[in-house]
Design a protein around this motif. Structure first.
Motif, short mmCIF file in Angstrom:
data_model
loop_
_atom_site.label_atom_id
_atom_site.label_comp_id
_atom_site.label_asym_id
_atom_site.label_seq_id
_atom_site.Cartn_x
_atom_site.Cartn_y
_atom_site.Cartn_z
N ALA A 18 0.83 -1.21 0.00
CA ALA A 18 0.00 0.00 0.00
C ALA A 18 0.86 1.26 0.00
CB ALA A 18 -0.89 0.00 1.24
N LYS A 19 0.45 2.24 -0.79
CA LYS A 19 1.12 3.55 -0.73
C LYS A 19 0.83 4.16 0.64
CE LYS A 19 2.87 4.85 -4.17
NZ LYS A 19 4.23 4.44 -4.65
N ARG A 20 1.66 5.10 1.03
CA ARG A 20 1.49 5.70 2.37
C ARG A 20 0.17 6.48 2.43
NH1 ARG A 20 1.38 11.52 1.99
NH2 ARG A 20 2.98 12.23 0.54
N PRO A 21 -0.43 6.60 3.63
CA PRO A 21 -1.67 7.36 3.74
C PRO A 21 -1.48 8.77 3.15
CG PRO A 21 -1.20 6.25 5.80
CD PRO A 21 0.01 6.05 4.92
N GLY A 22 -2.41 9.20 2.37
CA GLY A 22 -2.36 10.55 1.82
C GLY A 22 -1.60 10.65 0.51
N TRP A 23 -1.04 9.54 0.04
CA TRP A 23 -0.26 9.59 -1.21
C TRP A 23 -1.16 9.92 -2.40
CZ3 TRP A 23 -0.19 7.44 -6.05
CH2 TRP A 23 1.00 7.56 -6.79
N SER A 24 -0.64 10.72 -3.33
CA SER A 24 -1.30 10.90 -4.62
C SER A 24 -0.19 11.13 -5.65
CB SER A 24 -2.25 12.11 -4.59
OG SER A 24 -1.54 13.28 -4.89
N PRO A 25 -0.50 10.95 -6.94
CA PRO A 25 0.55 11.14 -7.95
C PRO A 25 1.16 12.55 -7.90
CG PRO A 25 -1.36 10.05 -8.91
CD PRO A 25 -1.77 10.47 -7.53
N ALA A 26 0.46 13.48 -7.26
CA ALA A 26 0.98 14.85 -7.19
C ALA A 26 2.31 14.92 -6.44
CB ALA A 26 -0.06 15.76 -6.51
N VAL A 27 2.58 13.95 -5.57
CA VAL A 27 3.85 14.01 -4.82
C VAL A 27 5.05 13.84 -5.76
CG1 VAL A 27 2.72 13.06 -2.75
CG2 VAL A 27 4.07 11.54 -4.21
N LEU A 28 4.78 13.39 -6.98
CA LEU A 28 5.87 13.16 -7.94
C LEU A 28 6.11 14.37 -8.84
CD1 LEU A 28 4.83 9.53 -8.97
CD2 LEU A 28 6.47 10.22 -7.21
N SER A 29 5.36 15.43 -8.61
CA SER A 29 5.40 16.54 -9.57
C SER A 29 6.79 17.20 -9.63
CB SER A 29 4.32 17.57 -9.24
OG SER A 29 4.58 18.09 -7.95
N GLY A 30 7.56 17.10 -8.57
CA GLY A 30 8.90 17.72 -8.60
C GLY A 30 9.99 16.77 -9.06
N ALA A 31 9.62 15.60 -9.60
CA ALA A 31 10.64 14.60 -9.99
C ALA A 31 11.58 15.18 -11.04
CB ALA A 31 9.95 13.34 -10.52
N LEU A 32 12.82 14.75 -10.97
CA LEU A 32 13.85 15.27 -11.88
C LEU A 32 13.81 14.47 -13.18
CD1 LEU A 32 16.12 17.48 -11.42
CD2 LEU A 32 17.67 15.54 -11.26
N LEU A 33 12.77 14.71 -13.97
CA LEU A 33 12.57 13.90 -15.18
C LEU A 33 13.32 14.50 -16.36
CD1 LEU A 33 8.78 13.05 -14.75
CD2 LEU A 33 10.80 11.87 -13.86
N GLY A 34 13.83 13.61 -17.21
CA GLY A 34 14.54 14.06 -18.40
C GLY A 34 15.92 14.61 -18.10
N ARG A 35 16.35 14.45 -16.87
CA ARG A 35 17.70 14.90 -16.49
C ARG A 35 18.56 13.68 -16.18
NH1 ARG A 35 18.97 19.80 -14.27
NH2 ARG A 35 21.05 18.91 -14.55
N SER A 36 19.86 13.86 -16.29
CA SER A 36 20.77 12.76 -15.98
C SER A 36 20.81 12.51 -14.48
CB SER A 36 22.18 13.11 -16.46
OG SER A 36 23.09 12.16 -15.92
N VAL A 250 12.68 7.39 -7.76
CA VAL A 250 13.52 8.04 -6.73
C VAL A 250 12.69 9.08 -5.98
CG1 VAL A 250 15.49 9.60 -6.42
CG2 VAL A 250 15.71 7.60 -7.91
N GLU A 251 11.92 9.86 -6.75
CA GLU A 251 11.09 10.90 -6.12
C GLU A 251 10.08 10.28 -5.16
OE1 GLU A 251 12.13 13.77 -6.83
OE2 GLU A 251 10.67 15.00 -5.76
N ASP A 252 9.51 9.17 -5.62
CA ASP A 252 8.52 8.47 -4.80
C ASP A 252 9.17 7.92 -3.53
OD1 ASP A 252 5.70 7.50 -4.74
OD2 ASP A 252 6.74 5.57 -4.56
N ALA A 253 10.39 7.40 -3.68
CA ALA A 253 11.09 6.86 -2.51
C ALA A 253 11.35 7.98 -1.50
CB ALA A 253 12.40 6.20 -2.93
#
Ligand code: PLP
Length: 386
Positions: A18-36, A250-253
């Motif tokens: 189970a994802k942690r209480p209160g989790w939503s995909p929005a927590v990933l919005s700051g992920a460092l995508l497309g970067r090395s 990584v962002e999710d972790a």
């Protein structure tokens, strides 16, 4: 009677959990995508996972912690392939995952001097038989039987062998005695409800010493190589992963680790999981049909809680009919939307398995339990009618 209250989150899978209480995909919005991942901010995120994990788990400062490929399986196999063969090894197994490591060592890493210390589902092998002169491979928590080692008292502090501990369903829910453990592994998809594919590998100074002084007789793929010219590749433990990680995972972790801190760190996580186990134990005491598969209370898992069905009608069924009965019960629970993925692992005795790690709310466990009784009664009624 059909219960009226439903778990707010019906996710009780033993992985991905189970994802942690209160989790939503929005927590990933700051992920460092497309970067090395090797850019300065990329490496910083990876280091953040390592450092937050190390602090939460109260790991000694002289232990190395790295992110590796292949989830927990990758981390364990990396350790087995890199370290075994220098001494004899005691292989402990009492359920499917320990059995998998036995299979690796005895069939893939030949010739290793091994001893098997095994026990059937529900029990632990004789831990006192472990030889501190030899290496030891074991799971801290047997995810498919719901049996955990109660503590590390059986491991000698002055051992000469290395202890290699698969702790994927224990870390972040159970206390790990670091002075007794030389290699500890876990995956992101388990107790903190992270995303799959990445594993964590912790090494004691003695494990590093073995890596730097011993070359196994078999080839090591690039994914498993932790040394170069006889020296540890320190970068692996400073966020320089061997291959490319998912920065989304990584962002999710990082999100899951921050949540773990917010509920009181390790104390809070252990209290949440143990509270869930206590709720199941109170129900089990009054149950006419379900019992913990773990025979000894101190060995009952507080994450992968496995219940055996002990009703005489059920136990008289053929193994296939028992399996089908459990599947029919869990299908009813899924159809009601009150509990997903509750059937025991296909390798274990047919029964119910409830993931109860810290990301699961106790109110949801409490709401699920009457539904288990309901599903069982429905199944009995269907059997009588047939
Ligand atoms: C004890 C144990 N070891 C290994 C694994 C495999 O983990 P992964 O699929 O993350 O590699 C699991 C997964 O359930 C497990 O519970």
């Amino acid at each position: 009677m059909k219960p009226t209250r439903r778990p707010a989150n019906p996710c009780f899978s033993s992985g991905p959990c189970a994802k942690r209480p209160g989790w939503s995909p929005a927590v990933l919005s700051g992920a460092l995508l497309g970067r090395s991942h090797r850019s300065a901010p990329g490496t910083a995120r990876l280091v953040e996972v390592i450092e937050r994990s190390r602090t939460l788990l109260q790991m000694p400062a002289d232990y190395r912690l790295g992110i590796v490929a292949g989830s927990d399986t990758g981390a364990v196999e990396l350790a087995l392939w890199s370290l075994l063969g220098a001494r004899g090894v005691d292989l402990l197994s009492w359920e499917n995952f320990g059995e998998g490591w036995v299979e690796d060592v005895t069939r893939q890493l030949k010739p290793v001097d091994y001893r098997l210390l095994q026990a059937p589902y529900g029990k632990l092998p004789d831990l006192e038989a472990v030889d501190p002169e030899r290496d030891t491979v074991f799971v801290w928590n047997g995810t498919t039987s719901g049996v955990r080692v109660p503590n590390g008292d059986w491991i000698a502090t002055d051992r000469r062998g290395l202890t290699i501990c698969d702790a994927t369903s224990a870390a972040f829910a159970m206390r790990l005695p670091w002075d007794k453990l030389d290699v500890v592994t876990w995956s992101w998809q388990k107790a903190l409800g992270g995303e799959a594919a990445h594993g964590m590998l912790a090494l004691s100074p003695r494990a590093v010493e073995r890596l730097e002084s011993y070359t196994p007789p078999w080839p090591l793929p690039k994914l498993f190589r932790l040394t170069s010219k006889g020296k540890l590749i320190e970068g692996v433990f400073q966020g320089e992963t061997i291959n490319t990680p998912s920065m989304l995972c990584v962002e999710d972790a990082i999100d899951s680790l921050k949540w773990a801190e917010s509920v009181g760190g390790l104390n809070g996580l252990v209290a949440r999981a143990e509270g869930n186990l206590a709720a199941v134990a109170a129900w089990e005491e009054g149950s006419s049909w379900a019992r913990f598969l773990a025979e000894v209370p101190a060995t009952r898992s507080c994450t992968s809680i496995q219940l055996a069905i002990v009703d005489p009608w059920f136990t008289a069924l053929s193994p296939e009919a028992r399996f089908q009965t459990v599947r029919a019960m869990t299908a009813r629970l899924e159809a009601e939307g009150v509990g997903y993925d509750l059937a025991s692992h296909r390798a274990s005795p047919p029964g119910i398995r409830i993931w109860a790690g810290a990301t699961v709310e106790q109110s949801d466990v409490a709401a699920l339990l009457p539904w288990l009784d309901w599903a069982w009664e429905q199944q009995m009624d269907a059997a009588k009618a047939a």
